[in-house]
Write a protein that holds these residues in place. Structure first.
Motif, short mmCIF file in Angstrom:
data_model
loop_
_atom_site.label_atom_id
_atom_site.label_comp_id
_atom_site.label_asym_id
_atom_site.label_seq_id
_atom_site.Cartn_x
_atom_site.Cartn_y
_atom_site.Cartn_z
N GLU A 116 -40.50 -3.96 18.02
CA GLU A 116 -40.74 -3.35 16.72
C GLU A 116 -42.05 -2.56 16.66
N TYR A 117 -42.92 -2.80 17.65
CA TYR A 117 -44.21 -2.10 17.67
C TYR A 117 -44.19 -0.87 18.57
N ALA A 118 -43.03 -0.51 19.10
CA ALA A 118 -42.93 0.59 20.06
C ALA A 118 -43.47 1.90 19.49
N ALA A 119 -43.18 2.20 18.24
CA ALA A 119 -43.62 3.47 17.66
C ALA A 119 -45.14 3.54 17.56
N HIS A 159 -33.35 -3.57 22.30
CA HIS A 159 -32.79 -4.80 21.73
C HIS A 159 -33.89 -5.76 21.30
N GLY A 160 -34.93 -5.23 20.69
CA GLY A 160 -36.02 -6.05 20.18
C GLY A 160 -37.15 -6.29 21.17
N LYS A 161 -36.92 -6.00 22.44
CA LYS A 161 -37.95 -6.18 23.45
C LYS A 161 -38.66 -4.86 23.71
N LEU A 162 -39.92 -4.95 24.06
CA LEU A 162 -40.71 -3.76 24.36
C LEU A 162 -40.48 -3.37 25.81
N ASP A 163 -39.93 -2.19 26.01
CA ASP A 163 -39.58 -1.69 27.35
C ASP A 163 -40.52 -0.52 27.67
N ILE A 164 -41.34 -0.69 28.70
CA ILE A 164 -42.28 0.36 29.10
C ILE A 164 -42.19 0.57 30.60
N VAL A 217 -50.30 -5.29 18.14
CA VAL A 217 -49.53 -6.46 17.70
C VAL A 217 -50.38 -7.37 16.81
N HIS A 218 -51.60 -7.67 17.26
CA HIS A 218 -52.42 -8.61 16.49
C HIS A 218 -52.86 -8.02 15.15
N ARG A 219 -53.16 -6.73 15.11
CA ARG A 219 -53.56 -6.14 13.83
C ARG A 219 -52.39 -6.10 12.86
#
Length: 407
Positions: free
Chosen positions: A54-57, A109-114, A138-140
């Motif tokens: 969800e934090y990819a953007a 699918h919800g996982k961060l793919d880099i 993520v923490h912020r």
């Protein structure tokens, strides 16, 4: 202490190209001189069940902003004044710019793919700042109420605890290094934690972060990472010789400096078989990053003794998931037998009540289009897509032909 409000979607987290770990610049210079045309691919892993997609953007926005980072005149002068760097590399680094097109980021699918692909001399600078960005985004997002004051207050509690558990020890030879960039809560937290350590903890001898080292007047510390040994698995014509080739190439680049060797890319036992008398005398010491630290340290000391080398002329650097309790335990066990340094990372810069640190890494998976692997002394840290290559690596280094599930 003033707290700056940040919008992770629009404000850059990274403000300096030096906001990275020292070993990245040290390795980059060696790659620039020796492997200019080598290409690599690296991938992100979260060792845990965190769904970070969800934090990819937000992370993509930060990667795009990194294109504006460049080595400033003062930073260039600072690096030129250090004994590690050569002019041709620094002149090239001055022109270097991050290329966002080398980085693919998506929510899978919800996982961060880099995945990062490009010339090794460029990709090598991606890992640490990108991990720092991921952690801070993520923490912020998850914990916007946390302040640097919370982190400093927690550190002060830990320093009191350190004094209690080490009260019966001669701590005159205890040495601490900040290794906290990759998984820090935020840049501000790391900088304030290190500043507090400088004020209150006389055993601090350096930081792995070059920006912090420059701004706080601390020695920058760090030599090589797993990727140095991984890439040589494809650079070396003979797989069984790849670890020795990596060790020798490092000495060729840094014959009398930066002499701490990382031991666990292919396991400590395989490393020691390659770490013969010439290497053992030339390198200043060894770094632990996986497996049982006491067992590892005993093997290292025994190896030096078998080679007729006084362990008190060498140094062991412990850096695997350390906190003050573990560091004091290891110091208590080894301090009269060999020199010791403790690199603490996450437990310094992301140890705040109610915060769960991210167990995240970025590791090489290919070199020149072919697979590479990190086996380590902890099976859960194994990374490689190609099981056949893992079997070949184990056979080449005389390890049990057991393929562990990749993390």
């Amino acid at each position: 202490m003033l707290e700056r409000t940040m919008n992770v979607a629009t404000d850059p987290i990274l403000t300096s190209i030096l906001d990275t770990d020292a070993y990245k610049l040290h390795m980059q210079q060696a790659v620039f001189h020796r492997y200019h045309d080598v290409t690599v691919s690296a991938e992100f892993r979260c060792r845990g069940d965190d769904l970070l997609g969800e934090y990819a953007a937000d992370i993509s926005a930060q990667v795009d902003m990194m294109r504006s980072l460049q080595l400033g005149d003062d930073e260039y002068s600072y690096l030129r004044g250090l004994p590690f760097f050569q002019s041709d590399y620094l002149d090239w680094l001055r022109q270097f710019r991050f290329n966002p097109d080398q980085v693919r980021i998506r929510n899978h699918h919800g996982k961060l793919d880099i995945r990062i692909t490009g010339p090794w001399r460029e990709v090598i600078l991606r890992e640490v700042p990108l991990l720092a960005v991921i952690s801070e985004v993520v923490h912020r997002r998850r914990s916007p109420q946390v302040t640097t004051a919370d982190a400093v207050a927690r550190l002060r509690q830990k320093l009191l605890h350190f004094r209690r558990i080490s009260a019966d020890l001669d701590t005159s030879r205890f040495r601490l290094m900040d290794f906290g960039t990759r998984r820090r809560f935020s840049r501000q937290v790391q900088f304030e934690v290190v500043a507090e350590l400088q004020r209150e903890f006389p055993y601090l001898i350096g930081t792995s972060n070059y920006q912090l080292a420059r701004e706080r007047g601390l020695p920058p510390v760090g030599t090589q990472a797993h990727e140095w040994f991984q890439a040589h698995q494809q650079i070396s014509p003979v797989l069984a010789n790849s670890q020795r080739a990596a060790l020798q190439a490092w000495l060729d680049e840094y014959p009398d400096r930066l002499g701490i060797a990382l031991t666990d890319c292919i396991t400590m036992d395989a490393f020691l078989r390659d770490f013969g008398p010439a290497f053992a005398r030339a390198y200043h010491g060894l770094r632990h990053d996986s497996g049982d630290p006491v067992e590892w340290g005993e093997k290292a000391i025994a190896h030096y003794q078998q080679l007729g080398i006084d362990p008190l002329t060498k140094t062991l650097v412990f850096s695997d998931s350390l906190d003050f309790d573990k560091a004091v335990m290891l110091y208590r066990h080894f301090w009269q037998r060999i020199n010791l340094v403790f690199g603490i990372g996450t437990r310094l810069t992301c140890d705040i009540p109610s915060i769960k640190p991210l167990n995240i890494v970025i590791k090489l998976v290919e070199c020149n289009g072919k697979p590479v692997a990190k086996l380590s002394d902890s099976p859960g840290k194994t990374m490689c897509h190609d099981k056949a290559f893992v079997r070949a690596l184990r056979k080449a280094f005389d390890l049990p032909l057991v393929v562990k599930k990749a993390s």
